[in-house]
Structure formats: C-alpha cells, structure tokens
Write a protein that holds these residues in place. Sequence first.
Motif: not given
Lengths: 184, 135
Positions: A109-117, A121-129, A176-183
């Motif tokens: 959790p909170n490892d957004h940087e690694v995750a985003f890279k 894009a199509g898996e955003l919801l699942h990945k955010a979860l 919702k915040e995670l999806i916005a960040k990942l998107d």
Amino acid sequence: MVMQSERDLIGKAQGGDQRAFEQLVLLHEAPIRKTVWAMLGDTPEAKDVAQEVFIRWYQSINDFESRSSLRTYLTRIAINLSLNELKRRKQKSKWLVFGRENTPEYPEPNDHEVAFKSWEAGELLHKALSLLAPDFRIVLVLRLIEGYSVQETAAMLQIPEGTVASRLARAQIKLKELIAKLDK
Amino acid sequence: MDKYLDPKKQLQEWLALSLDQPLNPEAAKQLEEALLHSETLREDKAVLLRMRSELLGWKPEPVPGFLQEVKKGIEKRQREAMVLYLFPRIAVASIVIAVGIALLSAYFSDRLSDKMTLGVELLEPDDAYGFIASE
C-alpha cells in the motif's frame, strides 16, 4: 429449491459421494475465485489459494453444519487464506529487499510510484484495489464485489457494523484517489 | 460535523457512507445541500457509483481444469496424511524387528548364551570351592 438441492448435495458429499462434491465445487468455483482474485490479484498464488479453499473444505467436510450457507463458509475460508497469503508476501518482501524492486506485481500500500510504472491502464481498478490496505480491501471485496450486506460482512469479519460502514466509506474514497493517481 | 475533519473530507465520507446506509438526519441534510451546490461532489458521487458498479460486475478469467486440480490436491493430501499416519508405526515396528534380529543373531552366535547372560559362564569349579571356603 436451489438451496434444497445444494443441501442434498452437501449431505451426499458428506456421505462420501465424490460426484456431489464435484458438483459443489463447480457451483462455487467462480464466486470463490472472484473473492481470492480480488484479494490477491491475478497471480499464480490466487489460483492455488482458490483450490486450497475447496481442499480445506473437503478435509473437514463432516464438520460443516448447514447453519451458515456453504458460500459464506467457503468465502470465510477464502478470506482467511488470502490474508495468510498477504502476510506471507509481506514477510517475504521484508527479507527479499532486492527482489522487491524487481517484483512490482506485489506492491505494498502507498507504493504508487512503483505500481504506476508497471501497470496497464485497463487494469486500473483492480490494481488500485491491490494497493489498498488489507482491512479496507476485505470490506470492499465482501460488500461491493461479493454483494454481501453490511450486516453480513460485519458478521463474517466479526467486527461491528459501524466499523464495516466507516471502513467501506474510507476504502471507496481511498480507491478513488488511487485510481486518480494511477490514471495520471 | 466532525470539527477535526476537513469539511470537504467529511462530505466525501458522508457521501460514501450514504451509499450503504442511511445517514443521521443532520448529516443527510448537509450532504443533500452540498450535492445541490457542488459540481465536484456530484462528480465524486458519479465516480463512486461507476466504481461500485464495475466492482460488482467483475468476473475472473475462467481457469480450465480447476476441478481436476482440486481433486489432485485432495489426493496428494490424502497420500501425505497416510504417510504421516503410517510413518511412526512403521518406524516403531522396524526398530522392534531390528532389535529382535540383533538379539537372535547374538544368541545363535553364542555371544548371548544362557550362561553368559547369568554371568556364570567363566566360573570354574575351583572358583566355587574358593568362594565356599571364604564363607
């Protein structure tokens, strides 16, 4: 009618009828895989854990009493095994410091940087979860993916309904915040 | 309203909560008013509803041979359980047989005769007389 036939199948399976057991596996395979998949992501471990749910149930099949529905019972096993797997992953990532950099499929959790890279894009919801803390993830999975009520979720997790509701609200906001960040 | 919580965050939390359970009248009223006046909050609600609808509609990819894998797993566990059940019994039986064979071998090779066992094998008649005389 469906419940009655399921009860019959359970009775037969408890009496050693392999075909009845197989029918029950086929009946509950999809929802259980969905629960585990939502908890662990689309990983090889998720498949193993889903299979393990039915193996565990088979091993204690005669201890199962029809007080709760079989689906609820299996979901509870699935949640417990998934939490064990998440703990195992956390332990593993503590020891494998170098490995963690190369395995972004199990982000903390909170490892957004690694995750985003590393994500499509199509898996955003699942990945955010998968980035949500387990406590938040469980309530989302049970309430919004499995469709259990707040009361049923609270009973399953043995926590107050108010806690479920507040975790659920915070989990949705966080998601919702995670999806916005990942998107971005 | 929770005075320690940012008003915007509080409204978002009420918004999310309201999707699963009724709010208290005061919170419900404030949320309703905020929804009337805030475009952002209305967008937030739409996003939450879409997210919930997508989550509810999730389906994992089918896994061919799932049932067969479960059956294989059960058979494997049953074999393992059988080994765990039998291992201590086989181990004890093996030890008993081994000790028995060792004793029989020793007995038949005269290393374990009755006399040796009783400790009289090396007793000569003179020793016996000497013992009686000392008494």
